[in-house]
Motif scaffolding. Structure first.
Motif, PDB file in Angstrom:
ATOM      1  N   LEU A 278      -3.564  16.997  19.136  1.00  0.00           N
ATOM      2  CA  LEU A 278      -3.188  15.587  19.131  1.00  0.00           C
ATOM      3  C   LEU A 278      -2.024  15.280  20.080  1.00  0.00           C
ATOM      4  N   ASP A 279      -1.522  16.300  20.784  1.00  0.00           N
ATOM      5  CA  ASP A 279      -0.594  16.058  21.898  1.00  0.00           C
ATOM      6  C   ASP A 279      -1.358  15.773  23.185  1.00  0.00           C
ATOM      7  N   CYS A 280      -2.681  15.927  23.148  1.00  0.00           N
ATOM      8  CA  CYS A 280      -3.504  15.814  24.359  1.00  0.00           C
ATOM      9  C   CYS A 280      -4.253  14.485  24.374  1.00  0.00           C
ATOM     10  N   CYS A 281      -4.486  13.960  25.582  1.00  0.00           N
ATOM     11  CA  CYS A 281      -5.200  12.698  25.722  1.00  0.00           C
ATOM     12  C   CYS A 281      -6.688  12.886  25.454  1.00  0.00           C
ATOM     13  N   VAL A 282      -7.392  11.764  25.376  1.00  0.00           N
ATOM     14  CA  VAL A 282      -8.840  11.782  25.168  1.00  0.00           C
ATOM     15  C   VAL A 282      -9.543  11.958  26.509  1.00  0.00           C
ATOM     16  N   VAL A 283     -10.832  12.281  26.455  1.00  0.00           N
ATOM     17  CA  VAL A 283     -11.693  12.323  27.637  1.00  0.00           C
ATOM     18  C   VAL A 283     -12.731  11.219  27.455  1.00  0.00           C
ATOM     19  N   THR A 284     -12.774  10.279  28.389  1.00  0.00           N
ATOM     20  CA  THR A 284     -13.730   9.175  28.270  1.00  0.00           C
ATOM     21  C   THR A 284     -14.428   8.903  29.595  1.00  0.00           C
ATOM     22  N   ASP A 285     -15.639   8.340  29.475  1.00  0.00           N
ATOM     23  CA  ASP A 285     -16.301   7.723  30.616  1.00  0.00           C
ATOM     24  C   ASP A 285     -15.710   6.321  30.768  1.00  0.00           C
ATOM     25  N   GLY A 286     -15.941   5.717  31.927  1.00  0.00           N
ATOM     26  CA  GLY A 286     -15.532   4.328  32.077  1.00  0.00           C
ATOM     27  C   GLY A 286     -14.794   4.081  33.367  1.00  0.00           C
TER      28      GLY A 286
ATOM     29  N   PRO B 242     -15.389  -1.806  28.856  1.00  0.00           N
ATOM     30  CA  PRO B 242     -15.278  -1.685  27.395  1.00  0.00           C
ATOM     31  C   PRO B 242     -15.850  -0.386  26.841  1.00  0.00           C
ATOM     32  N   ALA B 243     -16.703   0.300  27.601  1.00  0.00           N
ATOM     33  CA  ALA B 243     -17.355   1.507  27.073  1.00  0.00           C
ATOM     34  C   ALA B 243     -16.460   2.729  27.227  1.00  0.00           C
ATOM     35  N   ARG B 244     -16.641   3.701  26.325  1.00  0.00           N
ATOM     36  CA  ARG B 244     -15.914   4.955  26.395  1.00  0.00           C
ATOM     37  C   ARG B 244     -16.869   6.138  26.588  1.00  0.00           C
ATOM     38  N   VAL B 245     -18.156   5.912  26.318  1.00  0.00           N
ATOM     39  CA  VAL B 245     -19.191   6.923  26.542  1.00  0.00           C
ATOM     40  C   VAL B 245     -20.341   6.195  27.236  1.00  0.00           C
ATOM     41  N   ILE B 246     -20.721   6.651  28.450  1.00  0.00           N
ATOM     42  CA  ILE B 246     -21.723   5.931  29.253  1.00  0.00           C
ATOM     43  C   ILE B 246     -22.796   6.925  29.708  1.00  0.00           C
ATOM     44  N   PRO B 247     -23.828   7.150  28.869  1.00  0.00           N
ATOM     45  CA  PRO B 247     -24.834   8.157  29.215  1.00  0.00           C
ATOM     46  C   PRO B 247     -25.935   7.653  30.141  1.00  0.00           C
ATOM     47  N   ASP B 248     -25.982   6.347  30.391  1.00  0.00           N
ATOM     48  CA  ASP B 248     -27.171   5.769  31.015  1.00  0.00           C
ATOM     49  C   ASP B 248     -26.910   5.070  32.351  1.00  0.00           C
ATOM     50  N   LYS B 249     -25.774   5.363  32.986  1.00  0.00           N
ATOM     51  CA  LYS B 249     -25.474   4.690  34.258  1.00  0.00           C
ATOM     52  C   LYS B 249     -24.838   5.676  35.224  1.00  0.00           C
ATOM     53  N   PRO B 250     -25.143   5.544  36.517  1.00  0.00           N
ATOM     54  CA  PRO B 250     -24.430   6.367  37.505  1.00  0.00           C
ATOM     55  C   PRO B 250     -23.030   5.814  37.765  1.00  0.00           C
TER      56      PRO B 250
END
Lengths: 152, 387
Positions: free
Chosen positions: B202-210, B16-24
């Motif tokens: 806005l033609d480009c995808c997002v960058v997410t953790d997860g 469910p997360a899109r930004v994960i700063p606290d896990k390897p």
């Protein structure tokens, strides 16, 4: 006119040393196959069209047309961070291969697919020069195949 | 060898997360693995096959199998970029059909939004590196050249490409986990900053953790589970490169993987109710749906501009989670989340506003690498599995 682009030095190895050495003399080399006569890109010891290792260096005319291009405005790699906007293109050489390069010495917005271009070389300072392209008048009629050997 | 009827997706889970700063990264693999196994009604002890790609931390699947405590008799670390997980589903089905395993776990996770040491130095050994990277191409630039060529050959416009983002944004409004949930208009896309002409931001995808995970099981296991399992009807991939230096920017590997997958499944594009198409950029969707046969080559622009991709009433409901353009794009690899949303549609668990009625056959397609140089296209066809 866009300012001259950065020219990062490519890694050179025994397979590609002749190619990069020629760039310092203002020559664009391609690899052709003595067995199947295909000219391939990027240059390799073996011919990717037929698997033969009987390949030879041949000199390209340096002329081609723009197959496609883009103007990089954001997110440039570190070496190019100060160079935006700049043009990255696939250039279709007269000999057939489509190769990645930059189009320079022109306003990026004036470039169109199909434009005629010719090669020029920007020294990297490390025994190599990057083959880039600039607008050029339309090529003279292609020479007969025999004039440049039997390659296709 | 046909894989029809031999393998089923029993579990699917999207972090469910899109930004994960606290896990390897390994921990995120474990979380998505646990999620997919719980979804299937299985445990780590049930798993006898494990699949991951080269972005998984450690020494191939060995480090992760140890971390997860798996006892497996079949491993596969096929690396085809964003197409990997679609290949993994097909390979898992083949392994199940061959009797090599019966419960396969596939995991992916990565954290591209987090600072960390990369392995960029390794690219110096890539044979193409010296002839491409010195000219400063970016990933958007590589796809932009495909878009430019498509426009040149077929008259496709920026406004038509923008319709792909507009559809994704419309769907993402219904996804509480999506990174971007704001409505988007055609004007918003074409007026957003140019990244690499003709592609706008806005033609480009997002960058997410997860990440995400899937559990593929044998027919026998599927029958014993209470969870609805969807059938793996067909899967095929194709590797397209420049040949010997004659790259074709308007044709993708989907032109070959699609027909092979359809033939395996015994269905045609007209039979497909829903599609998940990896949307790294708007142009990726356009060329892929043309090459899969959902519209005539070169006519994709008009097709998407007519609202084809909107669910549930468009001609080809696509990416109802919001896709990589709006929802989620963990690790800059799109295939995993595409499969998961296709499973939701077949289970009739998509958002009610976007659920395709009576969804019986779904297709998921992943693209790895770059369509402007070398890439793998992988096509998966899934069935509701009610029979």
């Amino acid at each position: 006119m866009s300012p001259q682009l950065p020219s990062p030095a490519p890694p050179v190895n025994p397979e590609t040393e002749a190619f990069w050495s020629a760039t310092t003399r203002g020559t664009l080399l391609l690899k052709g196959c003595r067995a199947c006569h295909v000219i391939h890109w990027y240059p390799r010891s073996m011919c990717p069209a037929c698997g033969s290792f009987d390949t030879e260096w041949i000199e390209a005319s340096g002329r081609g047309t723009v197959y496609s291009f883009t103007i990089v405005r954001r997110g440039a790699p570190l070496a190019y961070a100060e160079a935006t906007p700049y043009v990255v293109a696939h250039v279709e050489l007269e000999e057939g291969p489509r190769i990645m390069s930059n189009i320079v010495d022109c306003q990026p917005e004036r470039i169109s697919v199909g434009d005629h271009v010719e090669v020029l070389f920007h020294p990297t300072g490390k025994s190599s020069a990057l083959p880039r392209f600039r607008p050029a008048p339309a090529s003279p009629a292609p020479a007969a195949a025999g004039d440049r050997g039997a390659h296709r | 060898v046909s894989i029809r009827g031999t393998a089923f997706i029993a579990g699917a889970f999207e972090h469910p997360a899109r930004v994960i700063p606290d896990k390897p990264v390994a921990q995120v693999h474990a979380e998505v693995a646990a999620g997919a196994l719980a979804d299937a009604g299985l445990t780590f002890a049930d798993v006898d096959a494990y699949f991951c790609d080269a972005s998984a931390p450690g020494l191939g699947p060995m480090s992760m199998a140890e971390y997860l405590g798996l006892a497996v008799r079949h491993v596969d670390s096929t690396e085809t970029g964003g197409a990997s997980y679609i290949d993994h589903v097909g390979h898992a089905a083949a392994a199940i059909a061959a009797g090599s395993c019966s419960i396969a776990l596939i995991t992916m996770a990565d954290l591209p939004r987090q600072p960390r040491a990369g392995f960029a130095g390794a690219t110096l050994e890539w044979p193409e590196h010296a002839f491409e990277d010195v000219f400063g191409p970016t990933i958007p630039a590589l796809y932009a050249m495909a878009a430019r060529r498509h426009m040149h050959e077929f008259g496709t416009t920026s406004e038509q490409l923008a319709a792909i983002k507009v559809a994704a944004a419309h769907h993402a409004r219904y996804n509480e986990h999506a990174l971007l949930r704001d409505p988007v208009t055609i004007d918003d896309v074409v007026n957003s900053p140019m990244i690499a002409d003709p592609l706008h931001r806005l033609d480009c995808c997002v960058v997410t953790d997860g990440g995400g995970a899937l559990v593929v099981v044998s027919a026998e296991v599927a029958r014993a589970l209470s969870r609805h399992c969807v059938e793996v009807m067909g899967q095929a991939s194709w590797l397209k490169h420049s040949g010997h230096g004659r790259v074709d920017l308007t044709l993708t590997a989907a032109a070959r993987s699609g027909p092979l997958a359809f033939a395996q499944a015994g269905v045609t594009p007209a039979d497909v109710d829903y599609v998940s198409i990896y949307d790294s950029f708007t142009i990726t969707v356009l060329e892929t749906i043309e090459d899969l046969g959902f519209c005539e080559k070169g006519r994709g622009g008009g097709f998407v501009a007519d609202g084809a991709l909107l669910s549930p009433h468009g001609a080809l409901p696509c990416n109802t989670d919001g896709g990589s353009l709006c929802n989620n794009h963990p690790g800059n690899r799109g295939g995993m989340i595409r499969v998961i949303e296709a499973v939701r549609q077949l289970r009739r668990e998509a958002h009610p506003e976007l659920q395709v009625p009576d969804c019986a056959i779904a297709l998921a397609h992943g693209t790895g690498g770059s369509i402007s140089t070398r890439s793998v296209g992988s096509t998966l066809i899934l069935g509701r599995g009610d029979s």
